[in-house]
Design a protein around this motif. Structure first.
Motif, PDB file in Angstrom:
ATOM      1  N   ILE A   1      -4.113   7.235   9.215  1.00  0.00           N
ATOM      2  CA  ILE A   1      -5.091   6.307   8.654  1.00  0.00           C
ATOM      3  C   ILE A   1      -4.471   4.919   8.748  1.00  0.00           C
ATOM      4  N   VAL A   2      -5.188   3.973   9.329  1.00  0.00           N
ATOM      5  CA  VAL A   2      -4.653   2.634   9.559  1.00  0.00           C
ATOM      6  C   VAL A   2      -5.564   1.615   8.888  1.00  0.00           C
TER       7      VAL A   2
ATOM      8  N   LYS B   1     -14.977  -3.373   1.005  1.00  0.00           N
ATOM      9  CA  LYS B   1     -15.995  -4.153   0.295  1.00  0.00           C
ATOM     10  C   LYS B   1     -15.402  -5.383  -0.381  1.00  0.00           C
ATOM     11  N   ASN B   2     -14.083  -5.386  -0.595  1.00  0.00           N
ATOM     12  CA  ASN B   2     -13.447  -6.433  -1.383  1.00  0.00           C
ATOM     13  C   ASN B   2     -12.648  -7.436  -0.560  1.00  0.00           C
ATOM     14  N   SER B   3     -12.367  -7.123   0.701  1.00  0.00           N
ATOM     15  CA  SER B   3     -11.595  -8.027   1.558  1.00  0.00           C
ATOM     16  C   SER B   3     -12.047  -7.829   2.989  1.00  0.00           C
ATOM     17  N   ASN B   4     -11.680  -8.785   3.841  1.00  0.00           N
ATOM     18  CA  ASN B   4     -12.084  -8.719   5.247  1.00  0.00           C
ATOM     19  C   ASN B   4     -11.092  -7.846   6.010  1.00  0.00           C
ATOM     20  N   GLU B   5     -11.103  -6.565   5.670  1.00  0.00           N
ATOM     21  CA  GLU B   5     -10.232  -5.576   6.291  1.00  0.00           C
ATOM     22  C   GLU B   5     -11.061  -4.355   6.663  1.00  0.00           C
ATOM     23  N   ILE B   6     -10.515  -3.578   7.574  1.00  0.00           N
ATOM     24  CA  ILE B   6     -11.207  -2.382   8.040  1.00  0.00           C
ATOM     25  C   ILE B   6     -10.201  -1.248   8.130  1.00  0.00           C
ATOM     26  N   VAL B   7     -10.641  -0.047   7.757  1.00  0.00           N
ATOM     27  CA  VAL B   7      -9.777   1.124   7.800  1.00  0.00           C
ATOM     28  C   VAL B   7     -10.322   2.081   8.849  1.00  0.00           C
ATOM     29  N   SER B   8      -9.417   2.675   9.605  1.00  0.00           N
ATOM     30  CA  SER B   8      -9.784   3.616  10.661  1.00  0.00           C
ATOM     31  C   SER B   8      -8.986   4.897  10.488  1.00  0.00           C
ATOM     32  N   THR B   9      -9.610   6.012  10.836  1.00  0.00           N
ATOM     33  CA  THR B   9      -8.908   7.298  10.839  1.00  0.00           C
ATOM     34  C   THR B   9      -8.826   7.800  12.271  1.00  0.00           C
ATOM     35  N   HIS B  10      -7.761   8.539  12.567  1.00  0.00           N
ATOM     36  CA  HIS B  10      -7.453   8.882  13.950  1.00  0.00           C
ATOM     37  C   HIS B  10      -7.143  10.372  14.081  1.00  0.00           C
TER      38      HIS B  10
ATOM     39  N   LEU C   1      -0.898   5.111   7.388  1.00  0.00           N
ATOM     40  CA  LEU C   1      -0.721   6.190   6.432  1.00  0.00           C
ATOM     41  C   LEU C   1      -0.801   7.530   7.160  1.00  0.00           C
ATOM     42  N   THR C   2       0.147   8.392   6.902  1.00  0.00           N
ATOM     43  CA  THR C   2       0.187   9.713   7.530  1.00  0.00           C
ATOM     44  C   THR C   2       0.337  10.777   6.448  1.00  0.00           C
ATOM     45  N   GLY C   3      -0.044  11.986   6.805  1.00  0.00           N
ATOM     46  CA  GLY C   3       0.039  13.092   5.866  1.00  0.00           C
ATOM     47  C   GLY C   3      -0.776  14.281   6.337  1.00  0.00           C
ATOM     48  N   HIS C   4      -1.933  14.018   6.969  1.00  0.00           N
ATOM     49  CA  HIS C   4      -2.739  15.102   7.504  1.00  0.00           C
ATOM     50  C   HIS C   4      -2.046  15.707   8.721  1.00  0.00           C
ATOM     51  N   THR C   5      -2.178  17.004   8.864  1.00  0.00           N
ATOM     52  CA  THR C   5      -1.598  17.695  10.007  1.00  0.00           C
ATOM     53  C   THR C   5      -2.641  18.012  11.069  1.00  0.00           C
ATOM     54  N   PHE C   6      -3.916  17.715  10.786  1.00  0.00           N
ATOM     55  CA  PHE C   6      -4.991  17.860  11.748  1.00  0.00           C
ATOM     56  C   PHE C   6      -5.678  16.506  11.910  1.00  0.00           C
TER      57      PHE C   6
ATOM     58  N   ILE D   1       0.855  -1.180   0.000  1.00  0.00           N
ATOM     59  CA  ILE D   1       0.000   0.000   0.000  1.00  0.00           C
ATOM     60  C   ILE D   1       0.889   1.227   0.000  1.00  0.00           C
ATOM     61  N   SER D   2       0.635   2.125  -0.929  1.00  0.00           N
ATOM     62  CA  SER D   2       1.441   3.337  -1.015  1.00  0.00           C
ATOM     63  C   SER D   2       1.291   4.156   0.258  1.00  0.00           C
ATOM     64  N   LYS D   3       2.411   4.650   0.751  1.00  0.00           N
ATOM     65  CA  LYS D   3       2.413   5.434   1.979  1.00  0.00           C
ATOM     66  C   LYS D   3       2.036   6.891   1.740  1.00  0.00           C
ATOM     67  N   VAL D   4       1.897   7.287   0.514  1.00  0.00           N
ATOM     68  CA  VAL D   4       1.547   8.670   0.198  1.00  0.00           C
ATOM     69  C   VAL D   4       0.262   8.669  -0.616  1.00  0.00           C
ATOM     70  N   PRO D   5      -0.574   9.675  -0.467  1.00  0.00           N
ATOM     71  CA  PRO D   5      -1.801   9.740  -1.265  1.00  0.00           C
ATOM     72  C   PRO D   5      -1.480  10.036  -2.729  1.00  0.00           C
ATOM     73  N   PHE D   6      -2.281   9.476  -3.628  1.00  0.00           N
ATOM     74  CA  PHE D   6      -2.029   9.740  -5.037  1.00  0.00           C
ATOM     75  C   PHE D   6      -2.663  11.057  -5.483  1.00  0.00           C
ATOM     76  N   LYS D   7      -3.431  11.688  -4.609  1.00  0.00           N
ATOM     77  CA  LYS D   7      -4.020  12.980  -4.927  1.00  0.00           C
ATOM     78  C   LYS D   7      -4.296  13.729  -3.635  1.00  0.00           C
ATOM     79  N   VAL D   8      -3.897  14.999  -3.587  1.00  0.00           N
ATOM     80  CA  VAL D   8      -4.179  15.880  -2.458  1.00  0.00           C
ATOM     81  C   VAL D   8      -4.899  17.103  -3.011  1.00  0.00           C
TER      82      VAL D   8
END
Length: 569
Positions: A498-499, A482-491, A512-517, A247-254
């Motif tokens: 984002i984990v 929707k495609n795998s038995n995984e869950i994403v959380s934001t903190h 995944l990190t990048g947001h400052t808030f 999984i890319s550690k950086v967003p592909f669009k900001v």
């Protein structure tokens, strides 16, 4: 003849004294007499010496003289494992889990930079543990109790009930010679010096057995191994392992999102089934069409603020909650307002659709079920929370509604009933993050705020808590893949990350990190590949977190249609 050294010396002295007394010679003093006696004493009489030795041997036969007892030596120059009287399986299980009498130290929370190294160390520990089990127990490899317990808690059958729990550990599970489970030690085996292995009945052979069947022609025999590891364990190490998904550690669009509110209790971002993203910015609602790459201003509220945005499951209708407590329904395709519904006396920060039923939650602590086909403002009023409603999610398959509030309560409502089916009080902070699993019936995930920092999994058919994970930071949103038995959380505080988690093991797939808030907003694309996150830093970030389901053997590329979009306004 085996005669102790001290006894032999006494016999020699006795014979020498007897021979010396035959010639008595007086001397001036004792010292000179002794020296003179050593020089001029007669030879030892052999007959007297033999009689003295025979007398000593006879007394030794009658009364054996034992060697001086010493404390048993546990270590020598060669260490040989002693398996006598031990239950290796019980000892191994005690090693795998902490002793109940000695609580383990709290683990230090890892910094972001240490996550990669800790994951590598954990993988090495698991490999070593599997190898050790294979070497000791061969094909009957036991599983540690915590792994069995985790599998039991995370398993749900089609009806939603858990599997039968394993029987409790009892002394009858121990091997012979053991009555109670012992306190685990650092070593699985006890070690003894080689001179102690000559014990009758000791399981360790005294010499290597030789087979009389001829030459062993099996090339995989341990006889020809160049390593101390058995062939079966070598196969375990050489088995190719499934590589973790990258999984890319950086967003592909900001993207810039001016006036995106930094408010934990609002829900301002949602991605509809028609592949349109709706975002509430201040008093306006904007839409971006992922197919045409066009940005459209849906509406601007005079003297009001947008507090929530929610798309219907199928179609182009979108619901908007406002700071004044209004709930509006818009036709996004025609940019036309269809209804303006009242009822709330304060801001409507949470919205959830279930076909033609639109449910709204407000700061006035009320939940309204609204039938958009009926002229009434609402068809049912739910009262249960003591503070603001900040999370609402429908389970459209099982007909259950989950609501979370600032009163730290999580409630489950059955269909349109006005009495909660379950009321959970396990969280210690506001419950905004709520998500229903699309893979298992009656499986609900909820996350707590800053004082809680945990993700809990519930069986809403039995009302039981399945699993509880401490994330280390405020949980703002949850979404199942929707495609795998995984869950994403934001903190939020204090990681702002984002984990992606693998369920049910809840191991981190990516951080995944990048947001400052605080990452307060989360939505998932209709194809389930991309998630978009929003924060008070007034940015929207797109992450390619999941793969797409195969369709006729062709996989989607994901995200290419978004490259031309640079700003939401």
């Amino acid at each position: 003849m085996d005669i102790p050294g001290s006894t032999f010396d006494e016999a020699v002295d006795l014979a020498t004294t007897a021979a010396a007394t035959g010639s008595k010679r007086p001397h001036a003093n004792g010292a000179s007499a002794t020296a003179h006696q050593r020089e001029t004493s007669e030879p030892v009489d052999a007959d007297l010496l033999n009689r003295a030795l025979m007398a000593v041997q006879g007394s030794r036969d009658i009364t054996p003289i034992a060697s001086p007892s010493r404390k048993r030596q546990r270590y020598g120059d060669r260490f040989i494992p002693n398996r006598e009287g031990q239950d290796l399986q019980a000892s191994f299980n005690l090693l795998e889990e902490s002793s109940p009498d000695t609580p383990s130290k709290l683990k230090r929370r890892a910094a972001n930079g240490e996550l990669h190294f800790q994951k590598a160390a954990a993988e090495a520990d698991r490999t070593f543990s599997n190898l050790l089990r294979s070497e000791i127990f061969d094909t009957t490899i036991p599983q540690p109790k915590n792994i069995q317990e985790g599998a039991r808690r995370s398993s749900l059958n089609a009806s939603g009930s858990g599997s039968t729990p394993p029987p409790p550990y009892s002394p009858t599970h121990l091997g012979p010679g053991s009555n109670t489970p012992a306190t685990p030690h650092k070593n699985l085996f006890s070690y003894m010096s080689p001179r102690h292995i000559n014990i009758p009945g000791h399981p360790t052979p005294h010499r290597t057995p030789r087979s009389g069947r001829g030459i062993n022609l099996n090339p995989h025999s341990d006889l020809y191994s160049t390593t101390p590891i058995r062939y079966a364990s070598q196969q375990l190490l050489l088995t190719p392992r499934k590589q973790p998904r990258a999984i890319s550690k950086v967003p592909f669009k900001v993207l810039d999102a001016p006036d995106l509110a930094d408010d934990f209790y609002l829900n301002l971002v949602d991605w509809g089934s028609s592949n349109m993203l709706g975002v509430g910015l201040g008093s306006c609602v904007y839409m971006w069409n992922a197919v045409t790459q066009q940005v459209t201003k849906l509406t601007e509220l005079p003297d009001d603020q947008v507090t929530s945005v929610s798309w219907i499951q199928r179609g182009s209708h979108v619901a908007i909650g406002t700071n004044r407590g209004l709930v509006q329904i818009w036709d996004a395709e025609k940019c036309r307002k269809l209804r303006n519904m009242t009822g709330h006396t304060n801001r409507a920060g949470a919205l959830a659709w279930n076909d033609h039923i639109l449910t709204s939650g407000s700061r006035d602590r009320n939940i309204f079920h609204r039938d958009v086909r009926a002229p009434d403002q609402y068809v049912r009023k739910l009262v249960g929370h003591k503070q603001e409603i900040c999370g609402l999610k429908w389970n459209t398959e099982d007909g259950q509604l989950a609501s979370g509030g600032n009163d730290n309560k999580l409630m489950v409502w059955d269909k349109l009933d006005d009495t909660p089916l379950f009321k959970f009080s396990d969280h210690t902070a506001a419950v905004k993050a709520i998500a229903w699993s699309p893979h298992q019936h009656y499986l609900l995930a909820s996350g707590g705020g800053t004082a809680d920092r945990g993700i809990k999994f519930w069986n809403t058919q039995t009302g039981s808590l399945i699993q509880d994970i401490d994330t280390g930071s405020q949980v703002c949103n949850l979404a199942w893949s929707k495609n795998s038995n995984e869950i994403v959380s934001t903190h939020g505080y204090s990681q702002n990350q984002i984990v992606v988690w693998k369920y049910p093991s809840m191991t981190q797939v990516a951080s995944l990190t990048g947001h400052t808030f605080r990452v307060l907003y989360l939505a998932m694309s209709p194809d389930g590949q991309t998630v978009v996150t929003g924060a008070g830093d007034e940015t929207l970030r797109f992450w390619k977190c999941f793969g797409k389901k195969d369709r006729d053997g062709v996989k989607g590329d994901g995200g290419s249609a978004m490259e031309a979009w640079q700003t939401i306004r």
